[in-house]
Motif scaffolding. Structure first.
Motif, PDB file in Angstrom:
ATOM      1  N   ARG A 227       0.826  -1.204   0.000  1.00 44.63           N
ATOM      2  CA  ARG A 227       0.000   0.000   0.000  1.00 44.63           C
ATOM      3  C   ARG A 227       0.864   1.260   0.000  1.00 44.63           C
ATOM      4  N   ASN A 229       1.221   3.899   1.723  1.00 44.74           N
ATOM      5  CA  ASN A 229       1.840   4.399   2.947  1.00 44.74           C
ATOM      6  C   ASN A 229       2.761   3.382   3.620  1.00 44.74           C
ATOM      7  N   SER A 231       1.965   0.363   4.615  1.00 48.72           N
ATOM      8  CA  SER A 231       1.274  -0.481   5.596  1.00 48.72           C
ATOM      9  C   SER A 231       0.964  -1.881   5.078  1.00 48.72           C
ATOM     10  N   GLU A 238       6.524   1.308  -0.335  1.00 50.21           N
ATOM     11  CA  GLU A 238       5.540   2.381  -0.444  1.00 50.21           C
ATOM     12  C   GLU A 238       5.734   3.181  -1.721  1.00 50.21           C
ATOM     13  N   GLY A 280      -9.388   5.290   1.724  1.00 47.91           N
ATOM     14  CA  GLY A 280      -7.970   4.971   1.581  1.00 47.91           C
ATOM     15  C   GLY A 280      -7.250   5.829   0.561  1.00 47.91           C
ATOM     16  N   THR A 281      -7.889   6.936   0.127  1.00 47.00           N
ATOM     17  CA  THR A 281      -7.279   7.803  -0.881  1.00 47.00           C
ATOM     18  C   THR A 281      -5.941   8.368  -0.410  1.00 47.00           C
ATOM     19  N   GLU A 282      -4.903   8.139  -1.213  1.00 46.55           N
ATOM     20  CA  GLU A 282      -3.549   8.622  -0.985  1.00 46.55           C
ATOM     21  C   GLU A 282      -2.879   8.078   0.280  1.00 46.55           C
ATOM     22  N   THR A 283      -3.539   7.133   0.941  1.00 47.55           N
ATOM     23  CA  THR A 283      -2.868   6.386   2.010  1.00 47.55           C
ATOM     24  C   THR A 283      -2.704   4.931   1.581  1.00 47.55           C
ATOM     25  N   LEU A 284      -3.781   4.350   1.040  1.00 49.27           N
ATOM     26  CA  LEU A 284      -3.731   2.973   0.558  1.00 49.27           C
ATOM     27  C   LEU A 284      -3.660   2.918  -0.973  1.00 49.27           C
ATOM     28  N   GLU A 286      -3.830   5.241  -4.874  1.00 50.22           N
ATOM     29  CA  GLU A 286      -3.630   6.528  -5.522  1.00 50.22           C
ATOM     30  C   GLU A 286      -4.967   7.166  -5.896  1.00 50.22           C
TER      31      GLU A 286
END
Length: 363
Positions: A227, A229, A231, A238, A280-284, A286
């Motif tokens: 993912r 970030n 995670s 990442e 989960g936008t921009e963490t999980l 794109e």
């Protein structure tokens, strides 16, 4: 036809769209009258939504993205190859299978040819099948989603072959996971989950040296749970360390898992799953990939029953490619629940004061 959750389908209703068996062949043809026994059996085997014939919505046409021949060949190849690998794993035989690249390459050519004729179609629910193993249908679903998105993104045929093979085989490592863990219908223990996570590494090892399997396709199996970030797993890489193909597959893999029946929970509807994806936008995931997916997914699929903020109830009869969240709704009931003698269509992309407030409130 109308799309109903299986729990509100009643005996006497007639099937509006084919249901396929575990081998990709037609199990129940459209027009068949459903009995309680058939309804119970479909629910038992994980079919959460079915299309029901209704003269008021008889003009709805659901695009058939894959021909029956392609679907049959794809499911047959997935089942045969995956089961052979499972058997080899149980018997501690060498896991390799030299026909993987050749056989799945032929399948991918058929899938790309079929989808090329429907590349502008919105992506619809694809779980109208009775399957003996979630893994098989899930692999095909993810391939269909990822390939259509690749077409919309502008990939050429070679790119689509690599992405398609990676998506079709992204979970092949699960063939090396003990069956009791793979099919457990309760929460996995920490040790079991650690074992399950290793399917990404097993998949990479199975594919990386296979003839006619691009190395990037093998990396799709390796990276599809990574993912943005850091995670994810197996390496916690990442951002740009994750290949774009794996990012596409990770997105649609999550979506299909949420919208498909699992042994431990019922399927979500598309709008519910997309709400979770957006968190989960921009963490999980794109943002640009989520937005393209949102623009290609039928958030409210054709035939689904909806309630409007006017209190009226109806069925989605048309999709708006520019505004997927604002489809065309045929109003069938008054706010008081009375059937409307002359149903009428409302295009929510033009009637901005009207919006969907509920789903599947009418049978």
């Amino acid at each position: 036809m109308r799309l109903l959750p299986i729990h509100i389908v009643r005996p006497g209703m007639k099937l509006g769209k084919k249901i396929y068996n575990e081998e990709g062949l037609v199990l129940l043809a459209e027009g068949i009258e459903l009995t309680q026994t058939l309804i119970n059996r479909l629910g038992k085997y994980g079919v959460d939504f079915i299309y029901i014939a209704d003269p008021r919505t008889a003009d709805i046409i659901i695009p058939q993205l894959l021909s029956e021949e392609t679907r049959f060949k794809a499911i047959t190849e997935i089942r045969t190859s995956f089961r052979k690998l499972m058997d080899n794993s149980i018997k501690n035989k060498t896991a390799g299978y030299n026909q993987l690249g050749k056989n799945f390459g032929e399948v991918m050519n058929l899938i790309i040819d079929d989808l090329s004729s429907h590349q502008d179609a919105m992506i619809m629910l694809t779980n109208m099948s009775v399957m003996d193993d979630y893994l098989f249908q899930h692999s095909l679903n993810v391939c269909i989603y990822a390939t259509l998105l690749g077409m919309a993104y502008g990939y050429n045929r070679n790119d689509l072959m690599t992405l398609g093979l990676g998506s079709l085989l992204h979970d092949i490592g699960k063939t090396q996971i003990p069956y009791e863990i793979l099919r457990k219908n309760a929460q996995l223990t920490d040790d079991e989950f650690d074992c399950m996570k290793r399917h990404t590494e097993y998949g990479f090892k199975l594919l990386k040296d296979e003839p006619n399997i691009p190395l990037l396709s093998a990396h799709c199996a390796f990276q599809h749970h990574e993912r943005l970030n850091g995670s994810g797993y197996p390496r916690g890489i990442e951002g740009t360390e994750i290949h774009d193909y794996a990012k596409w597959i990770g997105l649609v893999d999550s979506y299909d898992a949420m919208t498909t029946h699992r042994v431990y929970r019922r399927a979500m509807l598309p709008h519910q799953a997309m709400e979770i994806i957006f968190t989960g936008t921009e963490t999980l995931y794109e943002k640009k990939k989520i937005e393209l997916f949102r623009d290609k997914i039928a958030i409210y699929p054709l035939g689904i029953n909806v309630t409007l903020n006017t209190g009226e109830m109806g069925t989605v009869v048309g999709l708006n490619n520019i505004f997927p969240q604002r489809p065309i709704v045929r109003v069938l009931q008054t706010p008081g629940g009375e059937e409307i003698y002359a149903p009428f269509d409302v295009d929510l992309s033009k009637k901005l004061s009207i919006m969907i407030t509920g789903v599947n409130d009418i049978a």
